[in-house]
Design a protein around this motif. Structure first.
Motif, PDB file in Angstrom:
ATOM      1  N   GLY A 101       0.875  -1.157   0.062  1.00 27.28           N
ATOM      2  CA  GLY A 101       0.081   0.124   0.083  1.00 27.28           C
ATOM      3  C   GLY A 101       0.876   1.284  -0.045  1.00 27.28           C
ATOM      4  N   THR A 102       0.272   2.388  -0.244  1.00 22.34           N
ATOM      5  CA  THR A 102       0.966   3.632  -0.466  1.00 22.34           C
ATOM      6  C   THR A 102       1.257   4.220   1.055  1.00 22.34           C
ATOM      7  OG1 THR A 102      -1.101   4.753  -0.428  1.00 22.34           O
ATOM      8  CG2 THR A 102      -0.082   4.121  -2.621  1.00 22.34           C
ATOM      9  N   GLN A 103       0.546   3.509   1.956  1.00 16.21           N
ATOM     10  CA  GLN A 103       0.663   4.133   3.363  1.00 16.21           C
ATOM     11  C   GLN A 103       0.688   2.961   4.308  1.00 16.21           C
ATOM     12  OE1 GLN A 103      -2.327   7.027   4.247  1.00 16.21           O
ATOM     13  NE2 GLN A 103      -0.931   8.512   4.200  1.00 16.21           N
ATOM     14  N   PRO A 104       1.841   1.967   4.187  1.00 16.04           N
ATOM     15  CA  PRO A 104       1.925   0.660   4.874  1.00 16.04           C
ATOM     16  C   PRO A 104       1.706   0.983   6.385  1.00 16.04           C
ATOM     17  CG  PRO A 104       3.845   1.376   4.065  1.00 16.04           C
ATOM     18  CD  PRO A 104       3.190   2.204   3.613  1.00 16.04           C
ATOM     19  N   VAL A 105       1.106  -0.076   7.131  1.00 13.58           N
ATOM     20  CA  VAL A 105       1.044  -0.030   8.322  1.00 13.58           C
ATOM     21  C   VAL A 105       2.465  -0.216   9.080  1.00 13.58           C
ATOM     22  CG1 VAL A 105       0.269  -1.393  10.294  1.00 13.58           C
ATOM     23  CG2 VAL A 105      -1.368  -1.118   8.390  1.00 13.58           C
ATOM     24  N   ILE A 106       3.248  -0.814   8.634  1.00 12.77           N
ATOM     25  CA  ILE A 106       4.545  -0.865   9.110  1.00 12.77           C
ATOM     26  C   ILE A 106       5.537  -0.961   7.625  1.00 12.77           C
ATOM     27  CG2 ILE A 106       4.198  -1.814  11.419  1.00 12.77           C
ATOM     28  CD1 ILE A 106       4.740  -4.688  10.686  1.00 12.77           C
ATOM     29  N   ALA A 107       6.833  -0.746   7.857  1.00 13.92           N
ATOM     30  CA  ALA A 107       7.714  -0.987   6.836  1.00 13.92           C
ATOM     31  C   ALA A 107       8.138  -2.136   6.766  1.00 13.92           C
ATOM     32  CB  ALA A 107       8.780   0.321   6.849  1.00 13.92           C
ATOM     33  N   ALA A 108       8.364  -2.557   5.437  1.00  9.36           N
ATOM     34  CA  ALA A 108       8.884  -3.873   5.238  1.00  9.36           C
ATOM     35  C   ALA A 108      10.525  -3.705   5.581  1.00  9.36           C
ATOM     36  CB  ALA A 108       8.879  -4.324   3.920  1.00  9.36           C
ATOM     37  N   PRO A 109      11.058  -4.949   6.001  1.00 13.23           N
ATOM     38  CA  PRO A 109      12.423  -4.889   6.483  1.00 13.23           C
ATOM     39  C   PRO A 109      13.500  -4.731   5.144  1.00 13.23           C
ATOM     40  CG  PRO A 109      11.753  -7.047   6.679  1.00 13.23           C
ATOM     41  CD  PRO A 109      10.316  -6.112   6.318  1.00 13.23           C
ATOM     42  N   PRO A 110      14.653  -4.097   5.184  1.00 10.43           N
ATOM     43  CA  PRO A 110      15.625  -4.096   4.150  1.00 10.43           C
ATOM     44  C   PRO A 110      16.152  -5.531   3.555  1.00 10.43           C
ATOM     45  CG  PRO A 110      16.763  -3.347   6.086  1.00 10.43           C
ATOM     46  CD  PRO A 110      15.084  -3.735   6.499  1.00 10.43           C
ATOM     47  N   THR A 111      16.127  -6.404   4.452  1.00  4.65           N
ATOM     48  CA  THR A 111      16.591  -7.793   4.128  1.00  4.65           C
ATOM     49  C   THR A 111      15.767  -8.916   5.076  1.00  4.65           C
ATOM     50  OG1 THR A 111      18.139  -8.019   5.958  1.00  4.65           O
ATOM     51  CG2 THR A 111      18.791  -7.186   3.804  1.00  4.65           C
ATOM     52  N   MET A 112      15.506 -10.180   4.444  1.00  3.21           N
ATOM     53  CA  MET A 112      14.651 -11.234   5.473  1.00  3.21           C
ATOM     54  C   MET A 112      15.310 -12.650   5.120  1.00  3.21           C
ATOM     55  SD  MET A 112      10.855 -12.329   5.118  1.00  3.21           S
ATOM     56  CE  MET A 112      11.163 -13.502   3.914  1.00  3.21           C
ATOM     57  N   LYS A 113      15.427 -12.970   6.086  1.00  7.52           N
ATOM     58  CA  LYS A 113      15.930 -14.875   6.062  1.00  7.52           C
ATOM     59  C   LYS A 113      15.287 -15.478   7.054  1.00  7.52           C
ATOM     60  CE  LYS A 113      19.847 -18.005   6.083  1.00  7.52           C
ATOM     61  NZ  LYS A 113      21.374 -18.275   6.294  1.00  7.52           N
ATOM     62  N   ILE A 114      14.280 -16.190   6.848  1.00  9.88           N
ATOM     63  CA  ILE A 114      13.662 -16.901   7.726  1.00  9.88           C
ATOM     64  C   ILE A 114      14.768 -17.840   8.509  1.00  9.88           C
ATOM     65  CG2 ILE A 114      11.984 -18.604   8.225  1.00  9.88           C
ATOM     66  CD1 ILE A 114      10.679 -15.856   7.532  1.00  9.88           C
ATOM     67  N   THR A 115      14.750 -18.156   9.945  1.00 10.81           N
ATOM     68  CA  THR A 115      15.601 -18.741  10.573  1.00 10.81           C
ATOM     69  C   THR A 115      15.177 -19.849  11.407  1.00 10.81           C
ATOM     70  OG1 THR A 115      15.872 -17.203  12.387  1.00 10.81           O
ATOM     71  CG2 THR A 115      17.743 -16.951  10.254  1.00 10.81           C
ATOM     72  N   HIS A 116      13.832 -19.475  11.747  1.00 14.64           N
ATOM     73  CA  HIS A 116      13.015 -20.614  12.659  1.00 14.64           C
ATOM     74  C   HIS A 116      11.820 -20.981  12.127  1.00 14.64           C
ATOM     75  CE1 HIS A 116      16.873 -19.400  15.047  1.00 14.64           C
ATOM     76  NE2 HIS A 116      16.569 -20.303  15.611  1.00 14.64           N
ATOM     77  N   ILE A 117      11.446 -21.966  12.796  1.00 16.28           N
ATOM     78  CA  ILE A 117       9.986 -22.404  12.406  1.00 16.28           C
ATOM     79  C   ILE A 117       9.316 -23.122  13.545  1.00 16.28           C
ATOM     80  CG2 ILE A 117      10.098 -22.768   9.941  1.00 16.28           C
ATOM     81  CD1 ILE A 117      10.842 -25.595  10.239  1.00 16.28           C
ATOM     82  N   SER A 118       8.065 -23.084  13.687  1.00 19.58           N
ATOM     83  CA  SER A 118       7.458 -23.822  14.862  1.00 19.58           C
ATOM     84  C   SER A 118       6.018 -24.205  14.250  1.00 19.58           C
ATOM     85  CB  SER A 118       7.223 -23.047  16.210  1.00 19.58           C
ATOM     86  OG  SER A 118       6.458 -21.921  15.722  1.00 19.58           O
ATOM     87  N   ALA A 119       5.548 -25.143  15.009  1.00 17.01           N
ATOM     88  CA  ALA A 119       4.214 -25.650  14.499  1.00 17.01           C
ATOM     89  C   ALA A 119       3.534 -26.547  15.438  1.00 17.01           C
ATOM     90  CB  ALA A 119       4.246 -26.456  13.088  1.00 17.01           C
ATOM     91  N   HIS A 120       2.231 -27.070  15.441  1.00 15.00           N
ATOM     92  CA  HIS A 120       1.466 -27.623  16.056  1.00 15.00           C
ATOM     93  C   HIS A 120       0.019 -27.819  15.916  1.00 15.00           C
ATOM     94  CE1 HIS A 120      -0.140 -29.718  19.715  1.00 15.00           C
ATOM     95  NE2 HIS A 120      -1.198 -28.798  19.813  1.00 15.00           N
TER      96      HIS A 120
END
Length: 594
Positions: free
Chosen positions: A365-384
């Protein structure tokens, strides 16, 4: 001339500092800036926590604060809350006064385990498992409440209730534990696999697939299956409650039932386990990963020879995998051994690639609720059960939620208030969720689930606020007649750990867990009381004995299943007898909550 400062740094970090008594290490740190820096290294204190306290922080994305935790590990406190059926809170017959309104305990309540320093806690479908600093395993609740056990029977019976914490008498030191709905799996200090379908009769699993070069590095229980990730990046699965292995286990239990000495009756707070061995030469190996794209904008400059799975997380008939480069994948087809051949990996680009995440709310969006990060690497997962989470680390951490129905191009659910919060672990119950931050805050949201959110007695919380009723009339109906539950809490809200105190006290949560309709946590005090005995008395005086409960109950929400059972559908509850044990079941699962 050779001095301490001229010796190789690796000699200190990999050898000397790991062996020095803590008093000597602290004295060395005070000698000069070089040793002060060396002795403050986060990796050093993480390794000392592992060697000195059996605490690895497994299951969290913590990258700092290890020295702070070490300094406060002398007296970690165990807190539990939520549904109290099946003895799952371990409080015996004593519960907080303000929980008399409903069927559960709606705020964190301290559980005391004398002569044990608890360093890890994991929740099962109707139980908790806890690991202490000596590698001993403690349990409470019911491992499998789908069957019943007589008072005269021991813990060879899966349905035997541990109303208070009991220690399993095992011949090994346990280092890692995982729980499914009705079973559990552990890794010992020799990388051996221990399985439980009843607490009194653990079996040691051996297989030709598990070797020195391919030893287990992670154990993970799904809803009804078990799995391991090996050092080589392979995944093996098995079904201890069904299939051929389930038949072998039942045959062995029937054989042992003929000898009364194998009943595993608890005495003096200990379950005398009767271990046995099960050889499973042909564990099911999941297929290799599909061809995966190279991820960009990860902020990781490391060179990789090939893609390798480094973490797994399991739920109902699904398994999530994470690669060393940040790819998130989902494997379907784990309902049973018979469905495995039709299972397949799905790569989830919307959970892995920053350029796709940027196009989704709340970042687009033109006015995002929060800014996206400059980089992203998923490092953890969890589930149930029905949900899984994939998340990154640091101040700009990203938390993405999926479920068992997630497909190749399904978008994740992205809760705005969880982004950029330094989330280090996320935990999933049947209908509630908990996220832990690096700053020691525990945030919960989702269904009330007999108080599993831990936000407080809903009749005492502000109307319209998190955990409270939506209207004053609804609050009065619950207070006067025990009618209705609070609505789902959609906003992740911080849990406090001083409900039983007359005066507020800040506490730091460093580990949490959730399953079924219950939640647990390990916390440390940010400041030491002048009189610890006074603190104990202050918290304990809020507990009262309830035999039997005479309070009114909050009625379960009609769309929710039996606590910890995940039964589907319109809340149908059946009771019948099958063989020796009482069986319970629900029809179809209710709609998952966001």
């Amino acid at each position: 001339m050779t001095t301490l400062e001229t010796l190789p740094v690796e000699l200190f970090s990999d050898n000397l500092l790991l062996e020095l008594p803590i008093e000597s290490l602290l004295q060395l740190a005070s000698t000069n800036k070089f040793f002060s820096s060396l002795c403050s290294d986060e990796l050093l204190w993480q390794r000392r926590l592992k060697s000195d306290f059996n605490f690895s922080g497994a299951g969290t994305a913590r990258t700092s604060g290890w020295k702070f935790i070490y300094r406060n590990m002398y007296n970690p406190k165990v807190f539990v809350w939520g549904e109290k059926a099946n003895g799952r809170l371990g409080l015996g017959a004593k519960f907080p006064k303000s929980s008399l309104l409903g069927s559960g305990v709606p705020f964190p309540t301290r559980l005391r385990i004398p002569q044990a320093r608890i360093v890890n806690i994991v929740a099962g479908g109707m139980s908790f498992h806890a690991l202490d600093s000596e590698g001993r395993l403690w349990v409470w609740g019911t491992l499998n409440s789908l069957t019943a056990a007589l008072n005269s029977e021991g813990f060879s019976e899966p349905g035997k209730v541990a109303h208070t914490p009991l220690r399993l008498d095992l011949p090994v030191r346990i280092t890692e534990i995982s729980c499914g709905r009705l079973h559990s799996l552990a890794l010992d200090s020799q990388s051996q696999l221990w399985n439980w379908t009843s607490w009194g009769r653990p079996f040691l699993l051996s297989s030709r697939h598990i070797t020195t070069d391919s030893k287990p590095v992670q154990v993970e229980c799904g809803w009804n299956f078990s799995s391991i990730l090996t050092k080589s990046g392979e995944i093996f699965v098995w079904w201890p409650l069904s299939s051929e292995m389930g038949d072998q286990i039942r045959d062995k239990n029937n054989e042992m039932d003929e000898t009364k000495e194998f009943a595993a009756r608890a005495a003096e707070g200990v379950i005398p386990c009767v271990p046995w061995s099960l050889d499973a030469p042909d564990l099911s190996r999941l297929p290799p990963l599909p061809r995966l794209p190279k991820l960009v904008e990860t902020g990781d400059n490391a060179e990789y020879d090939q893609v390798k799975i480094v973490k797994i997380a399991a739920m109902d008939a699904r398994l999530v995998a994470l690669t060393d480069q940040g790819h998130v994948l989902l494997f379907r087809g784990l309902e049973s051994e018979d469905t495995l051949a039709d299972g397949a990996w799905s790569y989830l680009p919307n959970f892995s690639e920053l350029n796709r995440v940027r196009t989704m709310p709340p970042f687009n969006g033109t006015q995002p609720v929060i800014a996206a990060p400059p980089t992203m690497k998923i490092t953890h997962i969890s589930a149930h059960f029905l949900k899984f989470f994939a998340y990154s680390t640091g101040a700009s951490s990203i938390v993405l939620m999926g479920n068992t129905e997630t497909q190749d191009n399904s978008p994740p659910h992205i809760e705005p208030t969880l982004q950029n919060r330094s989330v280090i672990s996320v935990h999933v119950g049947d209908w509630h969720y908990a996220a832990l931050t690096a700053t020691g805050e525990l945030l919960t949201w989702g269904g009330y689930s007999a108080g599993a959110l831990g936000l407080g007695d809903p009749t005492e919380l502000p109307v319209g606020g998190p955990g409270g009723f939506s209207t004053e009339q609804a609050r009065l109906n619950a207070l006067d007649r025990g009618l209705g539950n609070p609505p789902n809490t959609t906003l992740p809200t911080q849990v406090r750990f001083d409900h039983a105190r007359k005066s507020p006290k800040d506490r730091f949560c460093f580990l949490a867990c959730a399953s079924g309709w219950h939640t647990g946590a390990l916390v440390i005090d940010l400041q030491k009381d002048a009189d610890d005995n006074k603190e104990s008395e202050e918290e304990d005086e809020e507990l009262v004995e309830i035999r039997p409960p005479t309070h009114v109950r909050l009625n379960p929400a009609p769309h929710l299943p039996i606590p910890g059972h995940g039964g589907i559908g319109g809340g149908v509850f059946r009771v019948g007898f099958a063989g020796r044990g009482l069986t319970r079941g629900g029809q179809a699962r209710g709609p998952p909550t966001a």
